[in-house]
Design a protein around this motif. Structure first.
Motif, PDB file in Angstrom:
ATOM      1  N   PRO A 384       4.869  44.645   6.496  1.00  0.00           N
ATOM      2  CA  PRO A 384       5.827  43.865   5.707  1.00  0.00           C
ATOM      3  C   PRO A 384       6.086  42.514   6.395  1.00  0.00           C
ATOM      4  CG  PRO A 384       6.957  45.586   6.917  1.00  0.00           C
ATOM      5  CD  PRO A 384       5.487  45.850   7.085  1.00  0.00           C
ATOM      6  N   THR A 385       6.371  41.564   5.574  1.00  0.00           N
ATOM      7  CA  THR A 385       6.678  40.230   6.102  1.00  0.00           C
ATOM      8  C   THR A 385       8.095  39.805   5.788  1.00  0.00           C
ATOM      9  OG1 THR A 385       5.836  39.212   4.069  1.00  0.00           O
ATOM     10  CG2 THR A 385       4.276  39.491   5.887  1.00  0.00           C
ATOM     11  N   LEU A 386       8.774  40.545   4.899  1.00  0.00           N
ATOM     12  CA  LEU A 386      10.142  40.190   4.530  1.00  0.00           C
ATOM     13  C   LEU A 386      11.112  40.697   5.583  1.00  0.00           C
ATOM     14  CD1 LEU A 386      12.074  38.997   2.423  1.00  0.00           C
ATOM     15  CD2 LEU A 386      12.162  41.274   1.360  1.00  0.00           C
ATOM     16  N   ARG A 387      11.825  39.792   6.150  1.00  0.00           N
ATOM     17  CA  ARG A 387      12.823  40.180   7.144  1.00  0.00           C
ATOM     18  C   ARG A 387      14.071  40.706   6.419  1.00  0.00           C
ATOM     19  NH1 ARG A 387      11.199  38.092  12.017  1.00  0.00           N
ATOM     20  NH2 ARG A 387       9.518  36.552  11.844  1.00  0.00           N
ATOM     21  N   SER A 388      14.654  41.771   6.970  1.00  0.00           N
ATOM     22  CA  SER A 388      15.781  42.394   6.270  1.00  0.00           C
ATOM     23  C   SER A 388      16.693  43.073   7.276  1.00  0.00           C
ATOM     24  CB  SER A 388      15.280  43.421   5.250  1.00  0.00           C
ATOM     25  OG  SER A 388      14.568  44.461   5.928  1.00  0.00           O
ATOM     26  N   ALA A 389      17.835  43.539   6.782  1.00  0.00           N
ATOM     27  CA  ALA A 389      18.800  44.280   7.602  1.00  0.00           C
ATOM     28  C   ALA A 389      18.804  45.739   7.162  1.00  0.00           C
ATOM     29  CB  ALA A 389      20.192  43.685   7.461  1.00  0.00           C
ATOM     30  N   LEU A 390      18.695  46.632   8.129  1.00  0.00           N
ATOM     31  CA  LEU A 390      18.746  48.068   7.861  1.00  0.00           C
ATOM     32  C   LEU A 390      20.179  48.476   7.528  1.00  0.00           C
ATOM     33  CD1 LEU A 390      17.451  50.967   8.092  1.00  0.00           C
ATOM     34  CD2 LEU A 390      18.147  50.916  10.491  1.00  0.00           C
ATOM     35  N   SER A 391      20.339  49.396   6.583  1.00  0.00           N
ATOM     36  CA  SER A 391      21.673  49.948   6.276  1.00  0.00           C
ATOM     37  C   SER A 391      21.618  51.464   6.277  1.00  0.00           C
ATOM     38  CB  SER A 391      22.177  49.430   4.921  1.00  0.00           C
ATOM     39  OG  SER A 391      21.362  49.913   3.870  1.00  0.00           O
ATOM     40  N   TRP A 392      22.745  52.051   6.543  1.00  0.00           N
ATOM     41  CA  TRP A 392      22.859  53.519   6.597  1.00  0.00           C
ATOM     42  C   TRP A 392      24.043  53.947   5.748  1.00  0.00           C
ATOM     43  CZ3 TRP A 392      26.048  55.989  10.972  1.00  0.00           C
ATOM     44  CH2 TRP A 392      26.154  57.386  10.773  1.00  0.00           C
ATOM     45  N   THR A 393      23.763  54.850   4.800  1.00  0.00           N
ATOM     46  CA  THR A 393      24.820  55.466   3.998  1.00  0.00           C
ATOM     47  C   THR A 393      25.029  56.876   4.516  1.00  0.00           C
ATOM     48  OG1 THR A 393      24.284  54.142   2.047  1.00  0.00           O
ATOM     49  CG2 THR A 393      25.585  56.148   1.703  1.00  0.00           C
ATOM     50  N   ALA A 394      26.140  57.096   5.220  1.00  0.00           N
ATOM     51  CA  ALA A 394      26.403  58.398   5.842  1.00  0.00           C
ATOM     52  C   ALA A 394      26.761  59.434   4.788  1.00  0.00           C
ATOM     53  CB  ALA A 394      27.532  58.259   6.851  1.00  0.00           C
ATOM     54  N   ALA A 395      26.448  60.691   5.099  1.00  0.00           N
ATOM     55  CA  ALA A 395      26.805  61.820   4.242  1.00  0.00           C
ATOM     56  C   ALA A 395      28.026  62.532   4.823  1.00  0.00           C
ATOM     57  CB  ALA A 395      25.636  62.782   4.125  1.00  0.00           C
ATOM     58  N   GLU A 396      28.708  63.320   4.008  1.00  0.00           N
ATOM     59  CA  GLU A 396      29.925  64.009   4.443  1.00  0.00           C
ATOM     60  C   GLU A 396      29.658  65.316   5.171  1.00  0.00           C
ATOM     61  OE1 GLU A 396      32.489  64.559   1.119  1.00  0.00           O
ATOM     62  OE2 GLU A 396      33.178  62.487   1.126  1.00  0.00           O
ATOM     63  N   GLY A 397      28.386  65.715   5.295  1.00  0.00           N
ATOM     64  CA  GLY A 397      28.103  67.040   5.852  1.00  0.00           C
ATOM     65  C   GLY A 397      28.478  67.207   7.306  1.00  0.00           C
ATOM     66  N   GLY A 398      28.283  66.187   8.148  1.00  0.00           N
ATOM     67  CA  GLY A 398      28.628  66.318   9.551  1.00  0.00           C
ATOM     68  C   GLY A 398      30.130  66.298   9.773  1.00  0.00           C
ATOM     69  N   THR A 399      30.560  66.834  10.920  1.00  0.00           N
ATOM     70  CA  THR A 399      31.981  66.868  11.250  1.00  0.00           C
ATOM     71  C   THR A 399      32.195  66.450  12.694  1.00  0.00           C
ATOM     72  OG1 THR A 399      32.052  69.159  12.070  1.00  0.00           O
ATOM     73  CG2 THR A 399      32.271  68.827   9.677  1.00  0.00           C
ATOM     74  N   ASP A 400      33.430  66.104  13.022  1.00  0.00           N
ATOM     75  CA  ASP A 400      33.772  65.876  14.424  1.00  0.00           C
ATOM     76  C   ASP A 400      34.008  67.216  15.098  1.00  0.00           C
ATOM     77  OD1 ASP A 400      36.302  66.725  13.684  1.00  0.00           O
ATOM     78  OD2 ASP A 400      37.204  64.735  13.756  1.00  0.00           O
ATOM     79  N   LEU A 401      34.418  67.181  16.345  1.00  0.00           N
ATOM     80  CA  LEU A 401      34.576  68.425  17.112  1.00  0.00           C
ATOM     81  C   LEU A 401      35.684  69.317  16.570  1.00  0.00           C
ATOM     82  CD1 LEU A 401      34.137  67.068  20.752  1.00  0.00           C
ATOM     83  CD2 LEU A 401      32.431  68.166  19.291  1.00  0.00           C
ATOM     84  N   HIS A 402      36.589  68.763  15.767  1.00  0.00           N
ATOM     85  CA  HIS A 402      37.694  69.561  15.211  1.00  0.00           C
ATOM     86  C   HIS A 402      37.483  69.912  13.741  1.00  0.00           C
ATOM     87  CE1 HIS A 402      40.224  69.349  18.773  1.00  0.00           C
ATOM     88  NE2 HIS A 402      39.862  68.091  18.893  1.00  0.00           N
ATOM     89  N   GLY A 403      36.310  69.549  13.193  1.00  0.00           N
ATOM     90  CA  GLY A 403      35.984  69.970  11.836  1.00  0.00           C
ATOM     91  C   GLY A 403      36.274  68.974  10.749  1.00  0.00           C
ATOM     92  N   ASN A 404      36.652  67.750  11.077  1.00  0.00           N
ATOM     93  CA  ASN A 404      36.871  66.729  10.054  1.00  0.00           C
ATOM     94  C   ASN A 404      35.532  66.157   9.603  1.00  0.00           C
ATOM     95  OD1 ASN A 404      39.912  66.424  10.073  1.00  0.00           O
ATOM     96  ND2 ASN A 404      39.468  66.058  12.238  1.00  0.00           N
ATOM     97  N   HIS A 405      35.299  66.137   8.295  1.00  0.00           N
ATOM     98  CA  HIS A 405      34.019  65.685   7.764  1.00  0.00           C
ATOM     99  C   HIS A 405      33.871  64.171   7.851  1.00  0.00           C
ATOM    100  CE1 HIS A 405      32.279  69.411   6.118  1.00  0.00           C
ATOM    101  NE2 HIS A 405      33.543  69.790   6.002  1.00  0.00           N
ATOM    102  N   VAL A 406      32.638  63.758   8.074  1.00  0.00           N
ATOM    103  CA  VAL A 406      32.328  62.336   8.148  1.00  0.00           C
ATOM    104  C   VAL A 406      32.610  61.682   6.797  1.00  0.00           C
ATOM    105  CG1 VAL A 406      30.460  60.651   8.475  1.00  0.00           C
ATOM    106  CG2 VAL A 406      30.585  62.710   9.921  1.00  0.00           C
ATOM    107  N   VAL A 407      33.161  60.481   6.845  1.00  0.00           N
ATOM    108  CA  VAL A 407      33.413  59.721   5.625  1.00  0.00           C
ATOM    109  C   VAL A 407      32.085  59.181   5.094  1.00  0.00           C
ATOM    110  CG1 VAL A 407      34.538  57.665   4.672  1.00  0.00           C
ATOM    111  CG2 VAL A 407      35.716  59.070   6.378  1.00  0.00           C
ATOM    112  N   ALA A 408      31.860  59.379   3.813  1.00  0.00           N
ATOM    113  CA  ALA A 408      30.645  58.843   3.180  1.00  0.00           C
ATOM    114  C   ALA A 408      30.837  57.348   2.960  1.00  0.00           C
ATOM    115  CB  ALA A 408      30.371  59.557   1.868  1.00  0.00           C
ATOM    116  N   ALA A 409      30.182  56.556   3.794  1.00  0.00           N
ATOM    117  CA  ALA A 409      30.322  55.105   3.714  1.00  0.00           C
ATOM    118  C   ALA A 409      29.020  54.467   4.191  1.00  0.00           C
ATOM    119  CB  ALA A 409      31.499  54.635   4.549  1.00  0.00           C
ATOM    120  N   THR A 410      28.880  53.191   3.913  1.00  0.00           N
ATOM    121  CA  THR A 410      27.660  52.468   4.263  1.00  0.00           C
ATOM    122  C   THR A 410      27.948  51.404   5.308  1.00  0.00           C
ATOM    123  OG1 THR A 410      26.751  52.812   2.042  1.00  0.00           O
ATOM    124  CG2 THR A 410      25.767  51.051   3.362  1.00  0.00           C
TER     125      THR A 410
END
Length: 421
Positions: A384-410
């Motif tokens: 590829p020759t087009l320069r771009s920025a990578l983005s990540w859209t998180a899913a709610e499946g993961g949790t922190d150590l106390h069980g709070n689910h990850v916020v689905a955000a980009t």
């Protein structure tokens, strides 16, 4: 009636010897036939006991008095102890240790109720009873074992999240006991947020203390309180328990605990090119890293994952039209609850979809890192020759150590657009 101090009696049967006792207004006599002739009877009053003392130890009262005599050298047959409430002439029921007619000149009454009492002693001779002695006052203050009101869950000083809340009871639980000699009559519980108000049944919004109705028995009470009642933020909370009993006594306790109700958020995403790799192509050793706003539980992403490197696969898909390529992390054919990465441009793949072997590791410091262990085949396709920025859209499946689910955000890779990998 005033009785004579002496009297002579001559009976037809002969001489009779006897004793004649009087108490105020009453004369009593007994006679024993001893022979014929004149009989002399001397009347006297029943003696009054003097020098009564009373001393309390806890709920026991020791009463002592000197011996009383019918006549010189002849003590009375017994004694009867009387107890009065201070300032009254109404005799109370004397309890164990001093009840009935006593032969001794002292006794200990047990189980005496709290209060100020007056003790008197009356001499007893057969069916005759002397006048009460002067009263001896004593105060009884029983040492009372205080009642208790306590919280058994949550435990004071501990931190709780969705995974650890309400595991041993429906929410908030505790115990209560009454003070000695009493029974429980009520248990009241309040819950306050450190940076808010009291729980009012729907929110931590009350400015004055509000009590929550407990269920179950009073000695093992509980309150249904789901974790969803807590606001989505980290905060300290205080439980106050007030137990009351039939002795008009109350006891209270407080316990403070911490709630972790704040959900982790995606913090950032970045790619890295292997030292020997070609920029713009996916080579073995290339990687991308996902970070979170707080430590996450690796097992919430994959049950057998503890943070140490584990084999996974990366699925790369070409979107239709001019849409950029998309990456997902798989365990076999199952997508992990991480979300998806959008490369921001096309041309990284040789076909519409392909899967490449990779390794996944995690640490609180470095984040979730996925490193390719093989190169993505290109079959002569130009990079590829087009320069771009990578983005990540998180899913709610993961949790922190106390069980709070990850916020689905980009979130997007910081910096200027560039070729990935």
């Amino acid at each position: 009636m005033t009785m004579p101090r002496s009297a002579s009696v001559l009976t037809a049967a002969g001489l009779a010897a006897g004793l004649l006792f009087t108490t105020p207004g009453v004369a009593r006599a007994s006679w024993h036939l001893a022979g014929s002739g004149a009989a002399l009877a001397k009347a006297g009053r029943m003696p009054i006991v003097h020098g009564v003392t009373a001393d309390a130890t806890g709920s026991s009262v020791r009463v002592d008095w000197p011996a009383a005599e019918v006549r010189t050298g002849r003590p009375v047959a017994g004694y009867r102890v009387v107890r009065y409430a201070a300032g009254t002439d109404t005799a109370a029921v004397v309890g164990d240790g001093c009840s009935g007619t006593l032969a001794a000149t002292g006794c200990t009454e047990t189980g005496v109720p709290d209060g100020t009492w007056q003790y008197a002693v009356r001499a007893v001779q057969g069916s005759w009873t002397g006048a009460p002695s002067a009263r001896s006052a004593v105060s009884v203050h029983t040492a009372v074992t205080p009642g208790t009101g306590a919280t058994t869950f949550p435990v004071s000083g501990r931190k709780y999240g969705p995974n650890s809340w309400a595991r041993t009871c429906p929410g908030i639980c505790g115990t209560a006991t009454a003070s000695s000699g009493s029974t429980l009559t009520g248990v009241r519980v309040s819950l306050r947020r450190a940076d808010g108000g009291y729980w009012n049944g729907s929110a931590f919004a009350a400015t004055t203390e509000q009590f929550v109705t407990v269920t179950g028995s009073l000695d093992t009470w509980e309150i249904a309180f789901p974790f969803s009642n807590f606001p989505p933020a980290d905060s300290d909370y205080t439980v106050r328990v007030v137990a009351s009993d039939s002795g008009n006594r109350s006891s209270e306790s407080t316990s403070t605990f911490t709630v972790d109700a704040k959900r982790p958020e995606p913090g950032g995403v970045r790619t890295a090119n292997a030292a020997t790799g070609t920029i713009g192509t996916i080579d073995a050793g290339d990687s991308f890293t996902l970070t979170y706003s707080e430590t996450i539980d690796p097992a919430s992403i994959l049950s057998r994952f503890n943070g140490s490197p584990i084999a996974v696969k990366v699925e790369m898909t070409q979107q239709s039209g001019n849409s950029p390529d998309v990456l997902r992390v798989l365990d076999g054919t199952t997508a992990l609850p991480i979300g998806s990465m959008v490369l921001g441009a096309r041309g990284y793949l040789q076909s519409s979809s392909q899967t490449v072997n990779a390794s996944m590791s995690y640490s609180a410091t470095d984040g979730l890192r996925i490193t390719f262990t093989a190169s993505a085949p290109r079959n002569g396709q130009s990079q590829p020759t087009l320069r771009s920025a990578l983005s990540w859209t998180a899913a709610e499946g993961g949790t922190d150590l106390h069980g709070n689910h990850v916020v689905a955000a980009t979130v997007s890779e910081p910096g200027n657009p560039h070729l990935q990998f």
